[in-house]
Design an enzyme around this catalytic site. Structure first.
Site, PDB file in Angstrom:
ATOM      1  N   ILE A   1      -1.742  -4.699  -2.426  1.00  0.00           N
ATOM      2  CA  ILE A   1      -1.336  -5.347  -2.944  1.00  0.00           C
ATOM      3  C   ILE A   1       0.080  -4.397  -3.904  1.00  0.00           C
ATOM      4  CG2 ILE A   1      -1.085  -5.840  -5.918  1.00  0.00           C
ATOM      5  CD1 ILE A   1      -4.119  -5.640  -5.164  1.00  0.00           C
ATOM      6  N   PRO A   2       1.651  -5.169  -3.740  1.00  0.00           N
ATOM      7  CA  PRO A   2       2.819  -4.172  -3.386  1.00  0.00           C
ATOM      8  C   PRO A   2       3.481  -3.537  -4.898  1.00  0.00           C
ATOM      9  CG  PRO A   2       3.341  -6.786  -3.175  1.00  0.00           C
ATOM     10  CD  PRO A   2       1.319  -6.233  -3.207  1.00  0.00           C
ATOM     11  N   CYS A   3       2.535  -3.042  -5.314  1.00  0.00           N
ATOM     12  CA  CYS A   3       2.880  -2.374  -6.750  1.00  0.00           C
ATOM     13  C   CYS A   3       4.025  -1.477  -6.496  1.00  0.00           C
ATOM     14  CB  CYS A   3       1.755  -1.327  -7.151  1.00  0.00           C
ATOM     15  SG  CYS A   3       1.008   0.249  -5.928  1.00  0.00           S
ATOM     16  N   HIS A   4       4.986  -0.550  -5.726  1.00  0.00           N
ATOM     17  CA  HIS A   4       5.727  -0.329  -4.788  1.00  0.00           C
ATOM     18  C   HIS A   4       7.244  -1.252  -5.466  1.00  0.00           C
ATOM     19  CE1 HIS A   4       4.705  -2.193  -1.181  1.00  0.00           C
ATOM     20  NE2 HIS A   4       5.953  -2.295  -1.084  1.00  0.00           N
TER      21      HIS A   4
END
Length: 163
Positions: free
Chosen positions: A122-125
Site C-alpha cells: 500500500i504505497p504510502c511513500h
C-alpha cells in the site's frame, strides 16, 4: 523453520536494500509489512509470492503488486489506503489531494497514512506535502527510505516490461 502453532501468524523475512523486511499473512491475505527480521519464519505459498514480488520490485523488474491485502484499520483508514493504491507507480499525490478525493482533512489523511500496516504494497511513500517536499515516513530510515522508494519506481518506469 519453527513449526507453526495455531495462534501464530505466518511471517517471512527478506533482505532488501532497505534492510530486513518481514511480511505477515493472516486468513490468506497479507496483513503487515514491518522493518526488521521476524522471530519465527514460516514460508507459506502466499508469503513466498509476496517475497518474490518484493525482490522483483527492488531489482527494478516490477512496479505493481498482485497480492491479496487485508490491512486492519478503521473504515476511514481503509478508504485512505484504497486511495493510496490508486496512485500510479512513479507518481505522487499530496495529503490534500487524497483528502479531496475521499472528502476529508489532510491531517487525518496523514495520520491514516502513518498507520498503514502494509507499506510498499500500500504505497504510502507516494504521498508528499502540498509544496512537493517529501514529508514524513514512518518506515525504515524515514524520509530517506521514502526517497529511495520513489527513485526506485521512477527508474523502473524507464525499463521495458515492468508490471
Amino acid at each position: 523453520m519453527v513449526p507453526l502453532r495455531s495462534s501464530d501468524m505466518p511471517q517471512l523475512s527478506l533482505h532488501t536494500p532497505l534492510g530486513e523486511l518481514t511480511i505477515s499473512e493472516d486468513g490468506g491475505a497479507i496483513v503487515a509489512l514491518d522493518w526488521g527480521r521476524g522471530r519465527d519464519q514460516y514460508a507459506t505459498p502466499l508469503l513466498r509470492r509476496a517475497r518474490d514480488q518484493l525482490q522483483d520490485y527492488f531489482d527494478g523488474k516490477r512496479i505493481t503488486f498482485d497480492l491479496p491485502l487485508a490491512p486492519a484499520g478503521s473504515d476511514f483508514q481503509k478508504r485512505v489506503w484504497a486511495a493510496l493504491c490508486a496512485i500510479p507507480p512513479g507518481e505522487t499525490r499530496s495529503y490534500a489531494d487524497i483528502a479531496r478525493t475521499i472528502g476529508s482533512a489532510p491531517r487525518a489523511v496523514g495520520r491514516a497514512n502513518g498507520a498503514n500496516p502494509i507499506p510498499i504494497f500500500i504505497p504510502c511513500h507516494r504521498v508528499v506535502a502540498a509544496d512537493g517536499s517529501l514529508g514524513g515516513y514512518s518506515g525504515g530510515d524515514g524520509p530517506a527510505t521514502k526517497r529511495h522508494l520513489l527513485d526506485l519506481e521512477s527508474r523502473a518506469l524507464l525499463l521495458p516490461l515492468n508490471t
